[in-house]
Enzyme design. Structure first.
Site, PDB file in Angstrom:
ATOM      1  N   GLY A  70     -19.337  50.474  -2.485  1.00 57.39           N
ATOM      2  CA  GLY A  70     -19.650  51.562  -3.397  1.00 57.39           C
ATOM      3  C   GLY A  70     -21.046  52.108  -3.133  1.00 57.39           C
ATOM      4  N   GLY A 119     -16.758  47.404  -2.285  1.00 59.05           N
ATOM      5  CA  GLY A 119     -15.749  48.365  -2.699  1.00 59.05           C
ATOM      6  C   GLY A 119     -14.770  48.724  -1.608  1.00 59.05           C
ATOM      7  N   GLU A 142     -22.181  40.692  -2.646  1.00 63.01           N
ATOM      8  CA  GLU A 142     -22.720  41.113  -3.942  1.00 63.01           C
ATOM      9  C   GLU A 142     -23.735  40.136  -4.539  1.00 63.01           C
ATOM     10  OE1 GLU A 142     -18.840  43.177  -3.292  1.00 63.01           O
ATOM     11  OE2 GLU A 142     -19.540  41.113  -3.078  1.00 63.01           O
ATOM     12  N   ASP A 150     -16.575  41.684  -7.108  1.00 63.38           N
ATOM     13  CA  ASP A 150     -15.628  42.380  -7.978  1.00 63.38           C
ATOM     14  C   ASP A 150     -14.512  43.012  -7.151  1.00 63.38           C
ATOM     15  OD1 ASP A 150     -17.334  44.314  -6.840  1.00 63.38           O
ATOM     16  OD2 ASP A 150     -17.352  45.569  -8.635  1.00 63.38           O
TER      17      ASP A 150
END
Length: 353
Positions: A70, A119, A142, A150
């Site tokens: 992301g 992402g 992350e 995630d």
């Protein structure tokens, strides 16, 4: 193709029996934006209803990356400005898209070459058919920016063989194509030079599995799988401290993976690692929708905390690589990241056609 199409952040078109999505920000390593998420979600809705479309193909523009994650810098800036609504809008719709891909009723083929992180893993590792090229480099980094694994990591990482998902979640270290195939991140390896021909073949209505099998080859063997007994023994332990100590012992016993894994763990956010360990413990008992709801709970707290902003500052903004992490969370503090968020949770529903 028109100039407007060339500038689009995601290229969407039907080619034969395939709905084709190309992530189209090559200069930004195809980093995901909310616009891209929405374009992909709308295309999946349209193609679910279209009987001419029998499979979906996901690709990344350029040769460097499928998708490097992301747009973390933008999310950081939104949070620093106090705009948590905008942050959570992105994460909510991203997680909905990840679940949509995982549960899509038609085959979704992710042709993954180059970097795939964060992402990018969400829109590829959740696909029904995952193909790695020789430039494939996977990571869930992350915990190194005070975040957490995630985009469905709660679901797919603990389901990898030999506790490799826990290893990737806690260290942020990379997987090669051989690692990805050996541990179950992907099912097929195809040399990068054949990706164009494979994509064209997938536009026909020939069965997806048979088409992939015709192009499949063997990657370089996985060095990490050679030491899978050591990986499993270390990363089956219940706490960060126990894993770090076990890695030190594994290093003394000659396991090559242990020293870089221990060094990586010692650099990362203890809070993020505690969250990741809890995710890995919970994940095997959750379906994908429950896993995504858990991640939305966590991100709703992370975006109002300290370590995410400190990690991004240190690694991406100031680039001093000297983050000052929070102390490890207490048991009660850790529970708080996973607690229900009440009425807001009711808005986390996946759109379907």
């Amino acid at each position: 193709m028109t100039d407007a199409a060339l500038e689009a952040e995601a290229l969407i078109e039907r080619r034969g029996g395939a709905g084709v999505i190309v992530l189209n920000r090559p200069r930004a390593l195809n980093a995901l934006t909310l616009t891209m998420v929405r374009l992909m979600a709308a295309a999946l809705d349209d193609w679910e209803r279209d009987p001419r479309v029998t499979r979906i193909i996901l690709r990344g523009a350029g040769e460097r990356a499928f998708c490097a994650g992301g747009d973390i810098r933008h999310l950081y800036e939104l949070g620093r400005a106090g705009d948590h609504v905008a942050q959570l809008t992105f994460w909510r719709e991203e997680y909905q898209l990840n679940e949509r891909i995982r549960t899509y009723p038609k085959p979704v083929v992710a042709l993954i070459d180059g970097i795939v992180m964060g992402g990018g893993a969400g829109v590829s590792i959740n696909a029904s058919h995952r193909v790695a090229g020789e430039r494939f480099v996977f990571a869930m980094p992350e915990v190194g920016i005070g975040f957490f694994p995630d985009v469905g990591g709660t679901y797919f990482l603990p389901r990898l063989a030999r506790r490799a998902g826990v290893y990737f979640a806690l260290t942020g270290l990379r997987a090669s194509p051989g690692d990805a195939l050996a541990f179950g991140l992907v099912q097929t390896f195809v040399p990068s030079a054949r990706f164009g021909d494979l994509a064209a073949a997938l536009e026909d209505d020939w069965p997806v599995d048979a088409t992939l099998a015709r192009s499949a080859a063997d990657p370089e063997p996985s060095a990490l799988m050679d030491e899978a007994d050591g990986v499993e023994a270390c990363f089956a332990l219940p706490s960060r401290a126990a894993i770090v100590d076990a890695l030190a012992d594994a290093e003394r016993r000659g396991f090559a993976f242990a020293s870089p894994a221990r060094a990586a763990m010692l650099e990362k956010s203890p809070t993020s690692q505690a969250i990741a360990l809890r995710q890995m413990a919970l994940g095997p008992s959750l379906d994908v929708h429950e896993a995504m709801r858990v991640e939305y709970r966590i991100v709703s707290r992370i975006c109002r905390g300290h370590d995410f902003y400190e990690g991004v500052r240190a690694l991406i903004v100031d680039k001093d690589n000297r983050p000052k992490w929070s102390a490890p969370p207490s048991s009660a503090e850790l529970d708080g990241y996973f607690a229900s968020i009440g009425a807001e949770e009711l808005t986390f529903q996946v759109r379907s056609a």
